[in-house]
Design a protein around this motif. Structure first.
Motif, PDB file in Angstrom:
ATOM      1  N   UNK A   1       9.882 -37.799 -18.068  1.00 23.90           N
ATOM      2  CA  UNK A   1      10.784 -37.098 -18.971  1.00 23.90           C
ATOM      3  C   UNK A   1      10.003 -36.027 -19.709  1.00 23.90           C
TER       4      UNK A   1
ATOM      5  N   UNK B   1       8.451 -39.033 -26.297  1.00 21.38           N
ATOM      6  CA  UNK B   1       8.983 -40.228 -26.980  1.00 21.38           C
ATOM      7  C   UNK B   1      10.021 -40.900 -26.092  1.00 21.38           C
ATOM      8  N   UNK B   2      10.856 -40.059 -25.472  1.00 25.08           N
ATOM      9  CA  UNK B   2      11.915 -40.560 -24.618  1.00 25.08           C
ATOM     10  C   UNK B   2      11.347 -41.274 -23.395  1.00 25.08           C
TER      11      UNK B   2
ATOM     12  N   UNK C   1      10.207 -44.666 -24.436  1.00 27.49           N
ATOM     13  CA  UNK C   1      11.353 -45.515 -24.769  1.00 27.49           C
ATOM     14  C   UNK C   1      12.047 -45.994 -23.501  1.00 27.49           C
ATOM     15  N   UNK C   2      12.210 -45.075 -22.515  1.00 25.63           N
ATOM     16  CA  UNK C   2      12.921 -45.467 -21.303  1.00 25.63           C
ATOM     17  C   UNK C   2      12.120 -46.424 -20.440  1.00 25.63           C
TER      18      UNK C   2
ATOM     19  N   UNK D   1      10.313 -48.774 -21.642  1.00 25.77           N
ATOM     20  CA  UNK D   1      10.567 -50.061 -22.305  1.00 25.77           C
ATOM     21  C   UNK D   1      12.001 -50.548 -22.021  1.00 25.77           C
ATOM     22  N   UNK D   2      12.949 -49.604 -22.087  1.00 31.87           N
ATOM     23  CA  UNK D   2      14.349 -49.980 -21.850  1.00 31.87           C
ATOM     24  C   UNK D   2      14.505 -50.538 -20.433  1.00 31.87           C
TER      25      UNK D   2
ATOM     26  N   UNK E   1      12.967 -53.973 -20.116  1.00 33.60           N
ATOM     27  CA  UNK E   1      13.781 -55.003 -20.781  1.00 33.60           C
ATOM     28  C   UNK E   1      15.037 -55.329 -19.989  1.00 33.60           C
ATOM     29  N   UNK E   2      15.693 -54.284 -19.482  1.00 37.02           N
ATOM     30  CA  UNK E   2      16.957 -54.508 -18.767  1.00 37.02           C
ATOM     31  C   UNK E   2      16.716 -55.281 -17.475  1.00 37.02           C
TER      32      UNK E   2
ATOM     33  N   UNK F   1      23.257 -49.443 -17.217  1.00 33.74           N
ATOM     34  CA  UNK F   1      22.854 -49.982 -18.502  1.00 33.74           C
ATOM     35  C   UNK F   1      21.624 -49.214 -19.026  1.00 33.74           C
ATOM     36  N   UNK F   2      20.718 -48.866 -18.100  1.00 34.23           N
ATOM     37  CA  UNK F   2      19.502 -48.151 -18.495  1.00 34.23           C
ATOM     38  C   UNK F   2      19.841 -46.707 -18.855  1.00 34.23           C
ATOM     39  N   UNK F   3      20.721 -46.093 -18.079  1.00 31.05           N
ATOM     40  CA  UNK F   3      21.030 -44.669 -18.262  1.00 31.05           C
ATOM     41  C   UNK F   3      21.614 -44.402 -19.653  1.00 31.05           C
TER      42      UNK F   3
END
Lengths: 313, 194
Positions: free
Chosen positions: B11, B15-16, B19-20, B22-23, B26-27, B147-149
């Motif tokens: 990305x 920061x994004x 974060x993604x 990690x997202x 997790x998902x 869910x991730x998007x």
């Protein structure tokens, strides 16, 4: 005049009524009572000088008294939607943490708060957020999106706003124009429960930011005090309008910084509340606006300041 | 961080990106897909705006047959199915009812199903396909990517076939050649062709 400070009492169910009586006798107010199995949590306002006395009496009952800066406030936690992308984590964890500091939180899930181009805020959402003391906006990850959609999401909001999002505090301050009252970076879309020390530290930072903002409002209120202290009016309503005791809501009468939300239907009960006598010859209608709330068919009471009514109860 | 053989998040927003990462971790962990996905490449650019996720599945679970969870005991007048694992009992009963009629399918207790002799051969019964977990797996993988998007990215194109999958989403209309232009190069970087 004694200063009332917001505190939380945590203890067992056993003999907790003694503590409730004590707070009442000292001239304090219990804003919220929460019984969870064997535990009791009392959110209350007590005179500053008597905190040690309450601590002493609560000692044999293993009760704890802690300062809770957010007692007596109602805060809206605004989530861009109620989809799994934003809930349950982030928004619910924030709401839960604010509740621990004594606030009454309401979750406001926007119907179209997602997408940088299509995000918007409808009039009902706007009015409901404006009925609170403060709004916490739990936004997402990208600077670009926040910059583009936040002006739309804040349109018409008059209460102080605290923004939480992934970019750091400085970045948020740079992209949000005009500035809002508070910023907490590093809390964006998080897909797990907040449990790491750094995540909890962020939530503590948020509570500090919220209480700083509300303290500023309290200072302003101290210069032109309200005609009646909201928890006092709450006690009067609870005592005199017995239907309130039959409501099953956790907080049938919710205390706000400048008013109350009474969870009774507006049409049948508003006249009774308006004509309720607060002190000799002074009715609620004299010192407050009793209006319908946009939240269900509740009643919203906005207490007028002393400068307007020339009455101080 | 999931133990995938290849896991990249790209990305322009630093920061994004973090974060993604990690997202996504997790998902996939929440939906129990880490063992299923072998490689995953995610690109998010909020400026365009576009979200692309492409990857490979490790192996597809095979179809579940009667012999996988039940013993077929042929008797003189009837065939008795002794159910060892109840997980697929409901779809089994649905299949048996549809094929042989409710009057021919008797279930005297939870773990026993009785069929009269002659309606079906024992081998045919053992080989009867009851469920195909890969069907729901496809749905799970697509659900995970949805869910991730980012939530605002509602316009999407998705594909899952032969162990390869991709998910392209945007807030605006997707260009017709998006798969050839954006997704194919990502598969090339993972060493496979679409």
């Amino acid at each position: 005049m004694t200063t009332l400070v917001p505190v939380t009492y945590k203890g067992g169910v056993y003999r907790h009524d003694e503590i409730m009586d004590l707070i009442d006798d000292l001239g304090g107010y219990i804003v919220q009572k929460h019984v969870m199995a064997q535990d009791v949590v009392l959110q209350s306002f007590v005179p500053r000088d008597d905190i040690d006395l309450i601590r002493e009496i609560a000692k044999p009952l293993a009760g704890q008294v802690t300062e809770a800066p957010l007692v007596g406030t109602e805060i809206a936690v605004v989530s861009p939607s109620l989809e799994i992308h934003h809930l349950p984590h982030t928004a619910c964890d924030i709401a839960e943490y604010l509740r621990r500091s004594g606030a009454k939180t309401n979750m406001v899930g926007l119907s179209r708060g997602f997408g940088k181009r299509i995000a918007n805020l409808n009039d009902e959402e706007r009015d409901i957020i404006n009925e609170h003391d403060l709004a916490v906006y739990a936004l997402g990850t990208f600077e670009e999106c926040i910059q583009q959609k936040f002006p739309v999401l804040r349109r018409g909001i008059q209460v102080p706003i605290i923004v939480t999002a992934s970019p750091d505090r400085e970045a948020l301050m740079r992209i949000i124009d005009p500035p809002v009252e508070g910023y907490v970076g590093g809390i964006g879309r998080i897909m797990h429960r907040f449990k790491r020390p750094e995540e909890l530290a962020k939530l503590d930072e948020l509570v500090d930011e919220v209480s700083r903002t509300l303290d500023a409002r309290r200072d302003a209120l101290a210069r032109d005090p309200l005609s009646v202290f909201p928890p006092r009016l709450m006690a009067i309503i609870e005592e005199r309008i017995h239907e309130v005791s039959m409501l099953t809501h956790p907080t049938p009468v919710t205390a706000q910084m400048e008013g109350l939300r009474v969870k009774l239907p507006y049409d049948p009960y508003a006249p009774a509340i308006r004509s309720l006598e607060v002190a000799d010859g002074v009715t609620v209608g004299d010192i407050a606006d009793v209006t319908p709330s946009r939240m269900r068919n509740y009643i919203l009471i906005r207490i007028k300041p002393f400068s307007e009514t020339r009455i101080l109860v | 961080m999931p133990p995938l053989n290849y896991f990249v998040v790209e990305s322009p927003d630093a920061v994004g990106r973090e974060a993604y990462e990690r997202i996504a971790g997790d998902v996939l962990q929440d939906l129990d897909l880490i063992k299923v996905i072998d490689r995953l490449h995610i690109c998010v650019d909020p400026k365009v705006p576009i979200f692309v996720a492409a990857g490979l599945l490790r192996h597809m679970p095979r179809a579940i047959r009667v012999s996988d969870f039940a013993n077929v005991n042929p008797g003189e007048k009837e065939t008795v199915l002794d159910i060892a694992d109840e997980t697929y009992l409901a779809p089994l009963l649905q299949k048996l009812w549809a094929r042989f009629g409710k009057e021919n399918v008797d279930q005297p207790d939870r773990f026993t199903v009785v069929l009269p002799k002659g309606v079906v051969g024992d081998e045919e019964l053992e080989g009867l396909v009851v469920a195909d977990p890969s069907e729901t797996l496809y749905k799970d993988v697509i659900y995970a990517l949805q869910y991730i998007a980012p939530e605002g990215f509602k316009v999407r194109r998705q594909y899952i076939k032969d162990g390869k999958f991709y998910y392209v989403a945007s807030e605006d209309t997707l260009p017709a050649d998006i798969v050839e232009r954006v997704v194919a190069p990502i598969f090339e970087r993972m060493g496979v062709s679409l």
